[in-house]
Design a protein around this motif. Structure first.
Motif, PDB file in Angstrom:
ATOM      1  N   LYS A  17       0.548   7.106  -0.617  1.00  0.00           N
ATOM      2  CA  LYS A  17       0.175   8.493  -0.904  1.00  0.00           C
ATOM      3  C   LYS A  17       0.059   9.315   0.378  1.00  0.00           C
ATOM      4  O   LYS A  17       0.372  10.491   0.400  1.00  0.00           O
ATOM      5  CB  LYS A  17      -1.132   8.505  -1.687  1.00  0.00           C
ATOM      6  N   ASN A  18      -0.419   8.679   1.443  1.00  0.00           N
ATOM      7  CA  ASN A  18      -0.424   9.295   2.769  1.00  0.00           C
ATOM      8  C   ASN A  18      -0.120   8.208   3.794  1.00  0.00           C
ATOM      9  O   ASN A  18      -0.126   7.029   3.463  1.00  0.00           O
ATOM     10  CB  ASN A  18      -1.764  10.007   3.051  1.00  0.00           C
ATOM     11  N   PRO A  19       0.179   8.567   5.042  1.00  0.00           N
ATOM     12  CA  PRO A  19       0.612   7.555   6.023  1.00  0.00           C
ATOM     13  C   PRO A  19      -0.412   6.470   6.359  1.00  0.00           C
ATOM     14  O   PRO A  19      -0.046   5.420   6.871  1.00  0.00           O
ATOM     15  CB  PRO A  19       0.930   8.378   7.270  1.00  0.00           C
ATOM     16  N   GLU A  20      -1.687   6.681   6.070  1.00  0.00           N
ATOM     17  CA  GLU A  20      -2.705   5.673   6.361  1.00  0.00           C
ATOM     18  C   GLU A  20      -3.123   4.886   5.127  1.00  0.00           C
ATOM     19  O   GLU A  20      -4.039   4.083   5.192  1.00  0.00           O
ATOM     20  CB  GLU A  20      -3.947   6.325   6.972  1.00  0.00           C
ATOM     21  N   ASP A  21      -2.477   5.103   3.992  1.00  0.00           N
ATOM     22  CA  ASP A  21      -2.891   4.512   2.726  1.00  0.00           C
ATOM     23  C   ASP A  21      -2.221   3.159   2.511  1.00  0.00           C
ATOM     24  O   ASP A  21      -1.260   3.039   1.766  1.00  0.00           O
ATOM     25  CB  ASP A  21      -2.559   5.467   1.581  1.00  0.00           C
ATOM     26  N   THR A  22      -2.747   2.125   3.172  1.00  0.00           N
ATOM     27  CA  THR A  22      -2.150   0.796   3.039  1.00  0.00           C
ATOM     28  C   THR A  22      -2.637   0.069   1.801  1.00  0.00           C
ATOM     29  O   THR A  22      -2.073  -0.949   1.436  1.00  0.00           O
ATOM     30  CB  THR A  22      -2.483  -0.074   4.263  1.00  0.00           C
ATOM     31  N   GLY A  23      -3.639   0.575   1.135  1.00  0.00           N
ATOM     32  CA  GLY A  23      -4.199  -0.118  -0.015  1.00  0.00           C
ATOM     33  C   GLY A  23      -3.618   0.287  -1.340  1.00  0.00           C
ATOM     34  O   GLY A  23      -3.915  -0.337  -2.356  1.00  0.00           O
ATOM     35  N   SER A  24      -2.790   1.323  -1.383  1.00  0.00           N
ATOM     36  CA  SER A  24      -2.234   1.749  -2.660  1.00  0.00           C
ATOM     37  C   SER A  24      -1.283   0.686  -3.193  1.00  0.00           C
ATOM     38  O   SER A  24      -0.658  -0.060  -2.441  1.00  0.00           O
ATOM     39  CB  SER A  24      -1.514   3.084  -2.527  1.00  0.00           C
ATOM     40  N   THR A  25      -1.156   0.633  -4.477  1.00  0.00           N
ATOM     41  CA  THR A  25      -0.340  -0.391  -5.115  1.00  0.00           C
ATOM     42  C   THR A  25       1.115  -0.281  -4.690  1.00  0.00           C
ATOM     43  O   THR A  25       1.771  -1.293  -4.411  1.00  0.00           O
ATOM     44  CB  THR A  25      -0.449  -0.264  -6.645  1.00  0.00           C
ATOM     45  N   GLU A  26       1.618   0.940  -4.598  1.00  0.00           N
ATOM     46  CA  GLU A  26       3.020   1.137  -4.237  1.00  0.00           C
ATOM     47  C   GLU A  26       3.315   0.621  -2.833  1.00  0.00           C
ATOM     48  O   GLU A  26       4.336  -0.034  -2.603  1.00  0.00           O
ATOM     49  CB  GLU A  26       3.403   2.620  -4.339  1.00  0.00           C
ATOM     50  N   TYR A  69       0.320  -4.540 -12.957  1.00  0.00           N
ATOM     51  CA  TYR A  69      -0.785  -3.582 -12.883  1.00  0.00           C
ATOM     52  C   TYR A  69      -0.260  -2.157 -12.823  1.00  0.00           C
ATOM     53  O   TYR A  69      -0.740  -1.267 -13.522  1.00  0.00           O
ATOM     54  CB  TYR A  69      -1.649  -3.882 -11.656  1.00  0.00           C
ATOM     55  N   LEU A  70       0.754  -1.948 -11.989  1.00  0.00           N
ATOM     56  CA  LEU A  70       1.317  -0.609 -11.838  1.00  0.00           C
ATOM     57  C   LEU A  70       1.950  -0.131 -13.144  1.00  0.00           C
ATOM     58  O   LEU A  70       1.819   1.026 -13.520  1.00  0.00           O
ATOM     59  CB  LEU A  70       2.354  -0.618 -10.715  1.00  0.00           C
ATOM     60  N   LYS A  71       2.631  -1.018 -13.830  1.00  0.00           N
ATOM     61  CA  LYS A  71       3.264  -0.670 -15.102  1.00  0.00           C
ATOM     62  C   LYS A  71       2.213  -0.310 -16.150  1.00  0.00           C
ATOM     63  O   LYS A  71       2.408   0.618 -16.942  1.00  0.00           O
ATOM     64  CB  LYS A  71       4.103  -1.833 -15.583  1.00  0.00           C
ATOM     65  N   LYS A  72       1.093  -1.018 -16.126  1.00  0.00           N
ATOM     66  CA  LYS A  72       0.047  -0.779 -17.114  1.00  0.00           C
ATOM     67  C   LYS A  72      -0.713   0.520 -16.850  1.00  0.00           C
ATOM     68  O   LYS A  72      -1.039   1.250 -17.774  1.00  0.00           O
ATOM     69  CB  LYS A  72      -0.933  -1.959 -17.104  1.00  0.00           C
ATOM     70  N   ASN A  73      -0.958   0.837 -15.569  1.00  0.00           N
ATOM     71  CA  ASN A  73      -1.837   1.959 -15.251  1.00  0.00           C
ATOM     72  C   ASN A  73      -1.133   3.269 -14.928  1.00  0.00           C
ATOM     73  O   ASN A  73      -1.645   4.323 -15.265  1.00  0.00           O
ATOM     74  CB  ASN A  73      -2.767   1.583 -14.095  1.00  0.00           C
ATOM     75  N   SER A  74      -0.005   3.210 -14.253  1.00  0.00           N
ATOM     76  CA  SER A  74       0.672   4.459 -13.925  1.00  0.00           C
ATOM     77  C   SER A  74       2.167   4.258 -14.083  1.00  0.00           C
ATOM     78  O   SER A  74       2.832   3.786 -13.168  1.00  0.00           O
ATOM     79  CB  SER A  74       0.319   4.914 -12.520  1.00  0.00           C
ATOM     80  N   LEU A  75       2.673   4.606 -15.215  1.00  0.00           N
ATOM     81  CA  LEU A  75       4.077   4.392 -15.520  1.00  0.00           C
ATOM     82  C   LEU A  75       4.985   5.291 -14.694  1.00  0.00           C
ATOM     83  O   LEU A  75       6.114   4.927 -14.412  1.00  0.00           O
ATOM     84  CB  LEU A  75       4.312   4.640 -17.010  1.00  0.00           C
ATOM     85  N   ASP A  76       4.511   6.469 -14.309  1.00  0.00           N
ATOM     86  CA  ASP A  76       5.370   7.404 -13.572  1.00  0.00           C
ATOM     87  C   ASP A  76       5.689   6.935 -12.161  1.00  0.00           C
ATOM     88  O   ASP A  76       6.676   7.366 -11.591  1.00  0.00           O
ATOM     89  CB  ASP A  76       4.724   8.787 -13.528  1.00  0.00           C
ATOM     90  N   SER A  77       4.899   6.032 -11.590  1.00  0.00           N
ATOM     91  CA  SER A  77       5.178   5.522 -10.243  1.00  0.00           C
ATOM     92  C   SER A  77       6.291   4.522 -10.311  1.00  0.00           C
ATOM     93  O   SER A  77       6.957   4.220  -9.405  1.00  0.00           O
ATOM     94  CB  SER A  77       3.946   4.875  -9.637  1.00  0.00           C
TER      95      SER A  77
END
Length: 77
Positions: A17-26, A69-77
């Motif tokens: 989501k931002n350059p320091e966001d290493t914890g996001s699922t993507e 997890y990503l498929k279940k929670n945020s399909l648009d990603s």
């Protein structure tokens, strides 16, 4: 076999989501995928490296869980 900090920050800035966001699922999925690619190339050369095979299986299963997890929670990603 490991990826550099520069490659990690490049992946995070591309997929996070931002350059320091290493914890996001993507960004975690992107980092796992790069590590899986590296280990696969290593195992093509060193077929008897059992610890690398185990590490590869752990990474693949971890990425699978994150994708589920990503498929279940945020399909648009």
């Amino acid at each position: 076999m490991t990826i550099t900090k520069e490659k990690t920050s490049e992946l995070v800035s591309t997929y996070g989501k931002n350059p320091e966001d290493t914890g996001s699922t993507e960004s975690q999925i992107a980092i796992f995928t790069e590590r899986i690619r590296n280990l696969t190339e290593h195992l093509k050369i060193n077929k008897k490296d059992k610890s690398a095979q185990r590490g590869l299986m752990l990474l693949v299963s971890g990425r699978s869980r994150l994708l589920k997890y990503l498929k279940k929670n945020s399909l648009d990603s």
